[in-house]
Design a protein around this motif. Structure first.
Motif, PDB file in Angstrom:
ATOM      1  N   GLU A  91      31.957  40.270  49.034  1.00  0.00           N
ATOM      2  CA  GLU A  91      33.272  40.063  48.433  1.00  0.00           C
ATOM      3  C   GLU A  91      34.288  39.747  49.544  1.00  0.00           C
ATOM      4  O   GLU A  91      34.116  38.781  50.250  1.00  0.00           O
ATOM      5  CB  GLU A  91      33.679  41.302  47.608  1.00  0.00           C
ATOM      6  CG  GLU A  91      32.776  41.553  46.395  1.00  0.00           C
ATOM      7  CD  GLU A  91      33.059  40.656  45.200  1.00  0.00           C
ATOM      8  OE1 GLU A  91      34.035  39.898  45.231  1.00  0.00           O
ATOM      9  OE2 GLU A  91      32.293  40.717  44.218  1.00  0.00           O
ATOM     10  N   ASP A  92      35.305  40.598  49.741  1.00  0.00           N
ATOM     11  CA  ASP A  92      36.329  40.308  50.749  1.00  0.00           C
ATOM     12  C   ASP A  92      36.134  41.118  52.031  1.00  0.00           C
ATOM     13  O   ASP A  92      37.043  41.178  52.871  1.00  0.00           O
ATOM     14  CB  ASP A  92      37.723  40.603  50.189  1.00  0.00           C
ATOM     15  CG  ASP A  92      38.070  39.670  49.039  1.00  0.00           C
ATOM     16  OD1 ASP A  92      37.641  38.502  49.092  1.00  0.00           O
ATOM     17  OD2 ASP A  92      38.740  40.112  48.101  1.00  0.00           O
ATOM     18  N   ARG A 129      30.252  45.381  39.827  1.00  0.00           N
ATOM     19  CA  ARG A 129      31.257  45.249  40.878  1.00  0.00           C
ATOM     20  C   ARG A 129      31.866  46.618  41.210  1.00  0.00           C
ATOM     21  O   ARG A 129      32.049  46.968  42.375  1.00  0.00           O
ATOM     22  CB  ARG A 129      32.353  44.282  40.438  1.00  0.00           C
ATOM     23  CG  ARG A 129      33.341  43.913  41.560  1.00  0.00           C
ATOM     24  CD  ARG A 129      34.676  43.432  41.006  1.00  0.00           C
ATOM     25  NE  ARG A 129      34.522  42.464  39.956  1.00  0.00           N
ATOM     26  CZ  ARG A 129      34.301  41.170  40.174  1.00  0.00           C
ATOM     27  NH1 ARG A 129      34.202  40.718  41.403  1.00  0.00           N
ATOM     28  NH2 ARG A 129      34.169  40.336  39.147  1.00  0.00           N
ATOM     29  N   SER A 142      29.720  37.089  45.993  1.00  0.00           N
ATOM     30  CA  SER A 142      30.773  37.344  45.003  1.00  0.00           C
ATOM     31  C   SER A 142      30.112  37.579  43.652  1.00  0.00           C
ATOM     32  O   SER A 142      29.307  36.758  43.195  1.00  0.00           O
ATOM     33  CB  SER A 142      31.734  36.150  44.920  1.00  0.00           C
ATOM     34  OG  SER A 142      32.465  36.171  43.718  1.00  0.00           O
ATOM     35  N   TRP A 143      30.472  38.692  42.998  1.00  0.00           N
ATOM     36  CA  TRP A 143      29.908  38.980  41.678  1.00  0.00           C
ATOM     37  C   TRP A 143      30.321  37.914  40.668  1.00  0.00           C
ATOM     38  O   TRP A 143      29.506  37.478  39.838  1.00  0.00           O
ATOM     39  CB  TRP A 143      30.364  40.361  41.204  1.00  0.00           C
ATOM     40  CG  TRP A 143      29.646  41.487  41.884  1.00  0.00           C
ATOM     41  CD1 TRP A 143      30.140  42.342  42.812  1.00  0.00           C
ATOM     42  CD2 TRP A 143      28.279  41.876  41.674  1.00  0.00           C
ATOM     43  NE1 TRP A 143      29.166  43.243  43.211  1.00  0.00           N
ATOM     44  CE2 TRP A 143      28.026  42.983  42.513  1.00  0.00           C
ATOM     45  CE3 TRP A 143      27.257  41.408  40.853  1.00  0.00           C
ATOM     46  CZ2 TRP A 143      26.784  43.613  42.567  1.00  0.00           C
ATOM     47  CZ3 TRP A 143      26.017  42.031  40.901  1.00  0.00           C
ATOM     48  CH2 TRP A 143      25.790  43.118  41.750  1.00  0.00           C
TER      49      TRP A 143
END
Length: 908
Positions: free
Chosen positions: A590-591, A814, A634-635
């Motif tokens: 993700e981030d 997530r 990324s989900w």
């Protein structure tokens, strides 16, 4: 010489800056011409900049002109600069052209402009940060710097389009922009009008076709079909008609697999995962999954292939893990070796052998290489200062020390290397070092060690690289990292450690030491092969007949590109060395980053509990494989790719093709009478199949996957245009046409099942079972599209291949993997640890230790607040916030409280 330039032509910026560097080296006349002036007599359209040489020849490529000026000034060409120039032409320019067009011609602003070029800018920033050098190719300005500066200047001279968080890019751009040749170039081309000076030029250019630009998106491109020659169509039809008869006989299977004279013998290794770590998705894509795709592809090509891997089991990390869990080092290795093997088995990794380094063969081969190096004078003895943790009563392995990088100031640098700038570090050089086990400050003590004399081996290494790199498939990052080591000059590297758990050093006076993992981990490939077959030397001492591919993440390049080749060259025993070193960049989550301790990210032992099949994980990880730059899991993107590319594109086409055979033709492939349009489709599929082969031969795994999806899109479009479900109800001619379309479509599906095999082996086998594909066609993939399901072939039962992923399902995952499983981790430790784990030793903390932790929390909180007030780099702030959260968790445990849930998120 005469240089022709024009006001408002962006290509003139780098050319004029480069000309300024070469001033005084040759006579140069600079002429300003109008945008409509034809300077080159044999070009039909105006073109600037142009350099007319004294010989009368013309150069009219911006980079070629700049290169000429740099060569005049005494610059020497190098691989890294050439790689940057290729990237600028193929990746940066498409994105930058779009950004400038939107800004100047269409009048767009802000993110509408920056969005198309942001990833390219981030890539430059990351590259500068990683190598910790002021310029793109090293410590001094190069041709690459001038070409990229000139391309970027019209946009970045406006501070609004130079993101503050890209600090390395900002510094690089400002450094170049303040140089006199660059300033003069900007004044000449832009005439103090800024980017608006480019408007007359850009208004004459075609509008960019893709808003994102090919450089900055992972999405497949919708390209027009290539123009085909009659010869290409005829060749495709001939190959199709030859069908199964074209297939060569299957290679007889060997056990064990050994090199065969006269065949292509491919040896493939995955970097050995460290035994005490459960691999996360980034580890899996970087090493084992990428290598597995290539191994499966090699077998489809009928190359004689051996694919091996295993767990790296020696070292302090194992001793520490054993202490945490109340086991012996051997018991820890046995436990985690099984965990690793189970994870890779679930991901369907097709090792020929998966071994381990704690074997007698490892000791025998490592000690033999060492003795050969010693007798040839390539081993030094010296006293070194090493960090020792008094609380843990042991010398600390480099990776169990953290501190501030002495080069770039990164606060979480390891004791052997900084992950931010990439520089190698001696642990004693770290500022504010901490033991990662107990967080106390280690002390420096002297100890006697052995060193590999890399400077003495440097010439041999250079000569070997000179023979190996040209024509090889070393990835650009592997070439760059290896060259940067050599550019800085090799230093003697310590190959022993004060430990008990490792390969013993067979030298008097060093009986209490073992070999350092840097030295003997890569020898694990040899010992694992030796445990697989007693004829291991036919693979590892046979460079004339063996093609060695080694897969790893970029942080492993120095060991495989420098340390082991030097050891093998110095041993003088005809060892097989790497032919193709394949290194990925990093996969983020993700981030941020994967973190087992913070419960962030999917680790190998968790993926199978998500309900998502292994092949879906394989597909998505390979779709986002970080080949040229870092990428991120990324989900949301996983959901989109599953539902669009797999369900709606690939699965939809294959299911429809098979269902038409079952529903309209009783399960038998109908007769096919090919029209010219069908023949052209055969040729287009053949071209895409050949592109797939070209890409995989160059180990461009992610790009080759796009070819599969492109063929599937061709198939879907073919069905939609021809509508066999309607034609089957029409005239005899219509029914025949429906049969041809259905037969050709189901053969494309059969081809896709084989092309998919390296990527999604279970899905591939399912398709082949549904279509009852003949066994030879399942195991061989030629470069031509063959009719493998002839008329009259009976297929099996067809059923859907993929399931839709739902938003609530993905959102639940997530939450679970964004830190939601942290409490499960604490509960698990409390229930299963035979002895208290490290974090739990704080539970018995006294008032003084609790107060010390409270002080640390207060201090770290002030650091975070100051950084936020200064609007510091987001990554720096995030790193400090993570430290603060970790300290708070330690304090909570010390006070006997449960770990605090992350704020701002409601628990479900």
């Amino acid at each position: 010489m005469r240089l022709f330039v024009s006001e408002g032509a962006p290509g003139c910026l780098p050319v004029l800056a480069a000309a300024g560097r070469a001033r005084g080296r040759a006579e140069l006349l600079i002429s300003t011409v109008g945008p409509e002036d034809c300077v080159v007599p044999f070009l039909t359209r105006p073109k600037v900049p142009v350099l007319q040489l004294d010989s009368g020849n013309y150069l009219f490529s911006t980079s070629a002109i700049c290169r000429y000026f740099f060569l005049l000034s005494g610059w020497e060409q190098d691989d890294l600069t050439n790689q940057w120039l290729e990237w600028e032409a193929t990746e940066l320019q498409p994105a930058l052209s779009a950004a400038l067009y939107y800004l100047v011609v269409q009048g767009k602003k802000g993110e509408d402009v920056l969005g198309s070029v942001r990833r390219a800018l981030t890539y430059i920033d990351h590259s500068l940060s990683r190598q910790n050098c002021p310029f793109l190719a090293g410590e001094t300005e190069s041709l690459a710097d001038i070409v990229l500066w000139g391309a970027l200047y019209p946009l970045l001279q406006d501070p609004a389009y130079l993101p503050e968080e890209l600090s390395a890019l900002h510094s690089w751009f400002q450094t170049l922009s303040t140089q006199e040749p660059c300033q003069r170039a900007a004044e000449t081309v832009l005439k103090q009008q800024g980017v608006l000076a480019l408007r007359p030029y850009l208004q004459k250019q075609p509008q960019p076709s893709s808003p994102e630009g090919r450089a900055v998106t992972n999405e497949p491109e919708e390209e027009e079909l290539a123009t085909l020659s009659e010869e290409e169509i005829a060749m495709a039809v001939t190959a199709w008609e030859n069908g199964l008869e074209s297939l060569p006989p299957l290679r007889p299977q060997q056990n064990p697999v050994l090199p065969v004279t006269g065949e292509r013998n491919v040896l493939i290794t995955s970097a050995l995962p460290y035994v005490n770590n459960v691999p996360h998705l980034g580890n899996i894509i970087g090493c084992v999954l990428s290598a597995d795709v290539f191994a499966r592809y090699s077998r489809l090509r009928q190359w004689n292939t051996l694919y091996l891997c295993g767990t790296d089991e020696y070292g302090t990390a194992t001793e520490t893990k054993a202490m945490e869990e109340g086991l012996t080092p051997q018991e820890i290795c046995d436990k985690y070796h099984i965990i690793h093997a189970d994870i890779y088995r679930w991901f369907n990794i097709s090792f020929d052998t998966f071994g381990r380094t704690t074997t007698p063969q490892q000791t025998k081969i490592t000690q033999d290489i060492f003795q050969r190096l010693l007798t040839r004078g390539f081993v030094l003895q010296d006293t070194v200062e090493q960090l020792r943790c008094e609380r843990c009563a042991r010398f600390l392995a480099d990776r169990f020390v953290e501190g501030v990088c002495p080069f770039c100031g990164y606060e979480e640098a390891r004791g052997d290397q900084c992950d931010k700038c990439g520089k190698l570090i001696n642990a004693v050089e770290l500022k504010k070092p901490q033991c990662k086990v107990c967080r106390s400050c280690p002390v420096v003590q002297s100890t006697h060690h052995l060193f590999l004399d890399l400077p003495k081996l440097e010439k041999r290494l250079e000569e070997w690289l000179g023979r190996t790199l040209p024509g090889s498939d070393w990835t650009p990052n592997a070439r760059f990292i290896t060259r940067s080591w050599l550019r800085d000059g090799l230093k003697p590297r310590c190959i022993t450690r004060d430990l008990k758990w490792g390969t013993p050093v067979p030298l008097e006076g060093f009986e209490d030491k073992v070999f350092y993992v840097w030295f003997d981990a890569t020898i694990g490939y040899l010992s694992i092969t030796a445990n697989y077959t007693d004829q291991w030397e036919r693979w590892w001492k046979n460079p004339e007949q063996v093609d060695l591919y080694q897969f790893m993440a970029k942080d492993n390049v120095p060991f495989h590109g420098i340390v082991f080749p030097c050891s093998a060259l110095g041993a003088e025993d005809n060892y097989t060395l790497v032919s193709h070193l394949i290194a990925t960049e990093y996969l983020n989550y993700e981030d941020g980053k994967f973190s087992k301790s913070r419960g962030v990210g999917v680790f190998g032992d968790m993926a199978q509990d998500t309900g998502i099949p292994a092949d879906i994980w394989r597909f998505y990880l390979l779709y986002i494989r970080p080949e040229g730059q870092d990428s991120a899991f990324s989900w949301t993107d996983l959901l989109l790719k599953n539902n669009s590319e797999l369900l709606n594109n690939l699965g939809n086409f294959i299911n429809r093709a098979g269902m038409f055979v079952s529903k309209f033709f009783g399960g038998y492939v109908p007769e096919m009478v090919l029209t010219p349009d069908d023949q052209r489709l055969l040729a287009h599929v053949t071209l895409e199949l050949q592109r797939y082969h070209q890409l995989l031969e160059k180990v461009r795994i992610r790009d080759a996957l796009r070819s599969i999806l492109t063929i599937s899109r061709h198939g879907n479009q073919y069905i939609q245009v021809n509508e066999p479900w309607k034609r089957i109800k029409g005239s005899e001619a219509d029914r025949q046409r429906a049969g041809t379309v259905t037969g050709l479509a189901v053969n494309i599906a059969a081809l896709l099942s084989v092309m998919l095999q390296p990527y999604m082996p279970t899905v591939s086998a399912t398709i082949q079972a549904q279509l009852q594909l003949p066994p030879p066609a399942c195991s061989i993939l030629l470069t031509n599209f063959l009719c493998t399901l002839p008329a009259g072939h009976q297929i099996g039962t067809v059923s859907p291949l993929f399931q839709k992923l739902e938003n609530d399902q993905i959102e639940s995952l997530r939450q679970r993997f964004g830190g939601g499983q942290l409490e499960e981790t604490f509960d698990l430790k409390a229930k299963t640890s035979p002895k208290p784990a490290v974090i739990e030793t704080v539970t018995t903390a006294g008032p003084q230790q609790i107060q010390a932790l409270m002080d640390e929390v207060t201090k770290q909180g002030n650091i975070v607040r100051e950084l936020k007030a200064q609007k510091a780099d987001k990554n720096q702030v995030a790193a400090e916030v993570a430290k603060l959260l970790d300290l708070k968790k330690q304090l909570a445990v010390a006070e006997g409280k449960p770990p605090e849930a992350p704020k701002g998120k409601k628990k479900k």
